[in-house]
Design a protein around this motif. Structure first.
Motif, PDB file in Angstrom:
ATOM      1  N   SER A 168      39.308  37.651  47.108  1.00  0.00           N
ATOM      2  CA  SER A 168      39.396  37.670  45.987  1.00  0.00           C
ATOM      3  C   SER A 168      39.825  35.746  46.335  1.00  0.00           C
ATOM      4  CB  SER A 168      41.408  37.840  46.379  1.00  0.00           C
ATOM      5  OG  SER A 168      41.207  38.791  46.188  1.00  0.00           O
ATOM      6  N   ALA A 188      47.531  35.791  39.368  1.00  0.00           N
ATOM      7  CA  ALA A 188      47.746  35.935  41.062  1.00  0.00           C
ATOM      8  C   ALA A 188      49.120  36.971  41.341  1.00  0.00           C
ATOM      9  CB  ALA A 188      47.914  34.694  41.551  1.00  0.00           C
ATOM     10  N   GLU A 227      46.503  39.569  45.936  1.00  0.00           N
ATOM     11  CA  GLU A 227      46.382  38.777  46.836  1.00  0.00           C
ATOM     12  C   GLU A 227      46.615  38.454  47.882  1.00  0.00           C
ATOM     13  OE1 GLU A 227      44.691  34.817  44.968  1.00  0.00           O
ATOM     14  OE2 GLU A 227      44.356  35.952  43.218  1.00  0.00           O
ATOM     15  N   ARG A 274      44.391  45.198  43.928  1.00  0.00           N
ATOM     16  CA  ARG A 274      44.005  44.079  44.443  1.00  0.00           C
ATOM     17  C   ARG A 274      44.970  42.906  44.583  1.00  0.00           C
ATOM     18  NH1 ARG A 274      38.508  44.803  46.226  1.00  0.00           N
ATOM     19  NH2 ARG A 274      38.275  42.255  46.611  1.00  0.00           N
TER      20      ARG A 274
END
Length: 473
Positions: free
Chosen positions: A397, A322, A352, A350
């Motif tokens: 996510s 993450a 989190e 992307r």
């Protein structure tokens, strides 16, 4: 009752009541926790603000807003310092920046200590509690990491004021102090000084004592942990080597670290995410901007390709990692195209979650003189757009994790409770917040620091909800 302690044999009134108000980063939280433990070990009592005689403010000056909050708090505390012996101590980055100015402007401030001065703060507080006319400023930087004496491996949780203190089962460990990077926007090298690494032996010994006291998760802290050991004085280990040493401590179930500078993230550290079973699959990796033009102006010493290569390497050895980040919008000279590059970076990585801010001038940094400045309304519009997109990516996510099983380290009771039991919140190895309902659980039962397997049943905007799948241990 008056007692004499070994610290320079200073006499003081046992039971002096104090409180610590903390602003800023995890390093400040850690410093405050240590200071609380050190003062408790000397017989002082940590209480809430309304009960305190001595008020300690641990400050942050990374941005202008936290600095302004300090002045507001000092104004609020002035009436509470009218009783004999009461005073305020100001520590941290703003203390380093303003120094004696606090004593001149605020008569109820009698101690000012910077980042290196915190090691001397407990003794100074005792001196001022005894001599009501004395004032002290501890703002000198030291050449080596100032190891701290006093305090306990674990504070007494019942004595900590609300909102401050080590979370059960978790602890922070400083591995270094200061920074040598001098990024164009950053005041840290001026307020926390040049980089100073601890010895790996001191770090490992502190971690061992914490694990022995019941800590299950340790976060290693530094302004730039990846440069551990490469400062002027150096140390006996690289950061990667330190990770392997800490990982080998028997009984330590989770390791995290923050903050990382991409330019110093070594291949050996990336490799560790695939080899160390207790190194959590989570990393805060500040990008600041997705534009090579702005990264160069910021003095970050990496480009998009280097950053994305790190991300690729991390996900190759640890597919479930993450990633979170820091982003500054509106840096001097940032064009619409530069900002679009940052938005594109968000789509590629992307994250989190992200901490995103409008650029603000900080005294003494190189960016103060950079032109052109981005208009306030333009910077605000860009920030709003970026944060709105981040909300969507975060939600997507989290929704993708529905149905997965996680091991959650419980921290505290959830703010939202359901009928027929008690809900607790904790974090999974990725650092995500998970709320778990325990049917039939006694409200008085303490689960902080316990582990439990959980199945994710629902995603919220910033957290997850799960159900217990096995025994609590």
């Amino acid at each position: 009752m008056v007692r004499v302690y070994r610290y320079d044999y200073i006499e003081y009134v046992r039971g002096m009541k104090f409180t610590v108000l903390t602003f800023g980063c995890q390093m400040n939280v850690h410093d405050s926790d240590w200071l609380i433990r050190a003062m408790e070990s000397r017989g002082w009592t940590a209480v809430s603000e309304s009960e305190a005689d001595i008020f300690i403010i641990n400050t942050c000056s990374v941005r202008d807003k936290p600095e302004q909050k300090v002045y507001s708090v000092l104004g609020r505390l002035a009436p509470l310092c009218k009783k004999a012996g009461s005073f305020v101590a100001v520590g941290g980055c703003v203390a380093q920046q303003i120094g004696e100015g606090f004593l001149e402007k605020f008569p109820h401030v009698r101690l000012v200590f910077g980042s290196d001065g915190i090691a001397q703060a407990p003794q100074a507080l005792e001196e001022l509690a005894k001599d009501h006319k004395k004032t002290l400023v501890l703002n000198d930087f030291v050449a080596a990491y100032p190891e701290r004496e006093g305090g306990l491996a674990q504070p007494n949780q019942d004595l900590l004021p609300p909102g401050i203190g080590t979370i059960p089962g978790q602890a922070f460990v400083n591995i270094m102090q200061g920074c040598d990077n001098f990024c164009a926007y950053c005041i840290v090298p001026y307020t926390r000084g040049r980089q100073k690494s601890r010895s790996s032996e001191a770090v490992v010994n502190e971690c061992k004592s914490l694990v022995k006291a019941g800590v299950r998760e340790i976060t290693l802290l530094g302004q730039n942990v990846n440069s551990f050991g490469i400062d002027k004085k150096g140390t006996d280990s690289s950061f990667a080597e330190l990770l392997y040493k800490v990982s080998a401590i028997d009984g330590l179930e989770r390791i995290r670290f923050t903050t990382s500078h991409p330019k110093d993230l070594a291949p050996e550290v990336i490799k560790a995410f695939g080899e160390l079973p207790n190194l959590c699959p989570s990393l805060h990796l500040p990008v600041q901007s997705g534009s090579d033009n702005i990264l160069k102006k910021m003095g970050r010493k990496y480009d998009r390709a280097r950053y994305l290569g790190i991300v690729e390497g991390l996900r190759k050895v640890c597919p479930d990692i993450a990633l979170t980040t820091d982003i500054i919008v509106g840096f001097p000279g940032e064009t619409d195209e530069d900002f679009e590059q940052t938005m594109n970076m968000m789509e590629l990585v992307r994250y989190e979650s992200s901490f995103s801010f409008k650029y603000s001038d900080r005294p003494g940094v190189a960016a103060v003189k950079m032109q052109p400045k981005v208009p306030e309304d333009v910077a605000q519009s860009r920030l709003a757009r970026l944060q709105e997109r981040q909300k969507s990516i975060t939600r997507e996510s989290l929704e993708a994790l529905t149905g997965r099983e996680m091991i959650v380290l419980l921290e505290r009771k959830s703010k939202r409770q359901e009928i027929g039991g008690v809900s607790w919140r904790g974090k999974d190895p990725g650092g995500r917040v998970i709320n778990v309902h325990f049917a039939g659980l006694d409200e008085e039962q303490k689960l902080g620091g316990k582990l439990v397997k959980v199945k994710i049943t629902e995603a919220k905007n910033h957290s997850l909800i799960g159900v217990k799948m096995g025994e609590i241990w």
